[in-house]
Design a protein around this motif. Sequence first.
Motif, PDB file in Angstrom:
ATOM      1  N   TYR A  62      -6.618  -7.551  -3.151  1.00  0.00           N
ATOM      2  CA  TYR A  62      -5.839  -8.990  -2.019  1.00  0.00           C
ATOM      3  C   TYR A  62      -5.243  -7.097  -1.217  1.00  0.00           C
ATOM      4  CZ  TYR A  62      -4.566 -12.280  -4.853  1.00  0.00           C
ATOM      5  OH  TYR A  62      -4.691 -13.494  -5.937  1.00  0.00           O
ATOM      6  N   GLU A  63      -5.072  -5.544  -1.329  1.00  0.00           N
ATOM      7  CA  GLU A  63      -5.126  -4.835  -0.682  1.00  0.00           C
ATOM      8  C   GLU A  63      -5.021  -5.444   0.735  1.00  0.00           C
ATOM      9  OE1 GLU A  63      -5.185  -0.210  -0.109  1.00  0.00           O
ATOM     10  OE2 GLU A  63      -6.770  -0.894  -1.100  1.00  0.00           O
ATOM     11  N   TYR A  64      -6.318  -5.978   1.297  1.00  0.00           N
ATOM     12  CA  TYR A  64      -6.658  -6.019   2.975  1.00  0.00           C
ATOM     13  C   TYR A  64      -6.600  -7.756   2.821  1.00  0.00           C
ATOM     14  CZ  TYR A  64      -7.893  -0.618   2.101  1.00  0.00           C
ATOM     15  OH  TYR A  64      -8.141  -0.273   2.737  1.00  0.00           O
ATOM     16  N   ASN A  65      -5.917  -8.685   2.293  1.00  0.00           N
ATOM     17  CA  ASN A  65      -5.921  -9.918   2.141  1.00  0.00           C
ATOM     18  C   ASN A  65      -4.831 -10.361   3.649  1.00  0.00           C
ATOM     19  OD1 ASN A  65      -6.034 -12.834   2.099  1.00  0.00           O
ATOM     20  ND2 ASN A  65      -4.294 -12.671   0.280  1.00  0.00           N
ATOM     21  N   PRO A  66      -4.872 -10.655   4.678  1.00  0.00           N
ATOM     22  CA  PRO A  66      -4.726 -11.129   5.838  1.00  0.00           C
ATOM     23  C   PRO A  66      -3.081 -12.144   5.845  1.00  0.00           C
ATOM     24  CG  PRO A  66      -6.569 -11.831   5.390  1.00  0.00           C
ATOM     25  CD  PRO A  66      -6.416 -11.628   4.375  1.00  0.00           C
ATOM     26  N   ARG A 118      -2.071   2.292  -4.916  1.00  0.00           N
ATOM     27  CA  ARG A 118      -2.977   3.604  -5.095  1.00  0.00           C
ATOM     28  C   ARG A 118      -2.081   4.402  -5.402  1.00  0.00           C
ATOM     29  NH1 ARG A 118      -5.014   4.104   1.536  1.00  0.00           N
ATOM     30  NH2 ARG A 118      -6.083   2.175   1.748  1.00  0.00           N
ATOM     31  N   THR A 161      -0.262   4.094  -0.996  1.00  0.00           N
ATOM     32  CA  THR A 161       1.077   2.626  -1.633  1.00  0.00           C
ATOM     33  C   THR A 161       1.071   3.244  -3.242  1.00  0.00           C
ATOM     34  OG1 THR A 161      -1.110   1.659  -1.364  1.00  0.00           O
ATOM     35  CG2 THR A 161      -0.224   1.863   0.791  1.00  0.00           C
ATOM     36  N   PRO A 169      -4.891   7.929   4.783  1.00  0.00           N
ATOM     37  CA  PRO A 169      -4.049   7.061   4.222  1.00  0.00           C
ATOM     38  C   PRO A 169      -3.385   7.425   3.868  1.00  0.00           C
ATOM     39  CG  PRO A 169      -6.123   7.957   2.666  1.00  0.00           C
ATOM     40  CD  PRO A 169      -6.287   9.234   3.426  1.00  0.00           C
ATOM     41  N   LYS A 170      -2.951   5.819   3.181  1.00  0.00           N
ATOM     42  CA  LYS A 170      -1.465   5.207   3.416  1.00  0.00           C
ATOM     43  C   LYS A 170      -1.589   5.853   2.086  1.00  0.00           C
ATOM     44  CE  LYS A 170      -0.674   0.764   4.663  1.00  0.00           C
ATOM     45  NZ  LYS A 170       0.248  -0.149   5.781  1.00  0.00           N
ATOM     46  N   PHE A 195       1.348  -2.726  -1.267  1.00  0.00           N
ATOM     47  CA  PHE A 195       0.197  -2.168  -0.239  1.00  0.00           C
ATOM     48  C   PHE A 195       0.841  -1.227   1.021  1.00  0.00           C
ATOM     49  CE2 PHE A 195      -1.638  -5.703  -2.972  1.00  0.00           C
ATOM     50  CZ  PHE A 195      -2.616  -4.663  -3.641  1.00  0.00           C
ATOM     51  N   THR A 196       1.754  -2.072   2.066  1.00  0.00           N
ATOM     52  CA  THR A 196       3.032  -1.731   2.702  1.00  0.00           C
ATOM     53  C   THR A 196       3.913  -0.345   3.350  1.00  0.00           C
ATOM     54  OG1 THR A 196       4.113  -2.988   2.528  1.00  0.00           O
ATOM     55  CG2 THR A 196       2.527  -4.430   3.478  1.00  0.00           C
ATOM     56  N   ASP A 211       4.955   3.729   3.081  1.00  0.00           N
ATOM     57  CA  ASP A 211       4.029   4.509   2.776  1.00  0.00           C
ATOM     58  C   ASP A 211       4.366   5.394   2.066  1.00  0.00           C
ATOM     59  OD1 ASP A 211       1.880   5.800   3.318  1.00  0.00           O
ATOM     60  OD2 ASP A 211       1.886   6.532   5.303  1.00  0.00           O
TER      61      ASP A 211
END
Length: 82
Positions: free
Chosen positions: A55-59, A8, A5, A2-3, A67-68, A70
Amino acid sequence: HPKLTVYRLLVIITTLGFGISKAVLSYQGRTIVPITLEWFFGTGVFLLLYWLGLYEYNPIGSMPYLFTMDYSSDIKGPISLP
């Protein structure tokens, strides 16, 4: 993998900070400060990190700087992880 970020890293650092500080304070024989620290982290910090995690997987892409990007390659070099 996993990234890794900023979000994380924030979760990892706050968890380590909380665990180490509570262990040190408990080892020193203090009773009230570790409990207060646990209440603070257990409510305030947890709710903040939970809210950010939504908001981590918010489109829509709210707060992309958390979150983007890495950072695993930046950490992998000096530590030499597999």
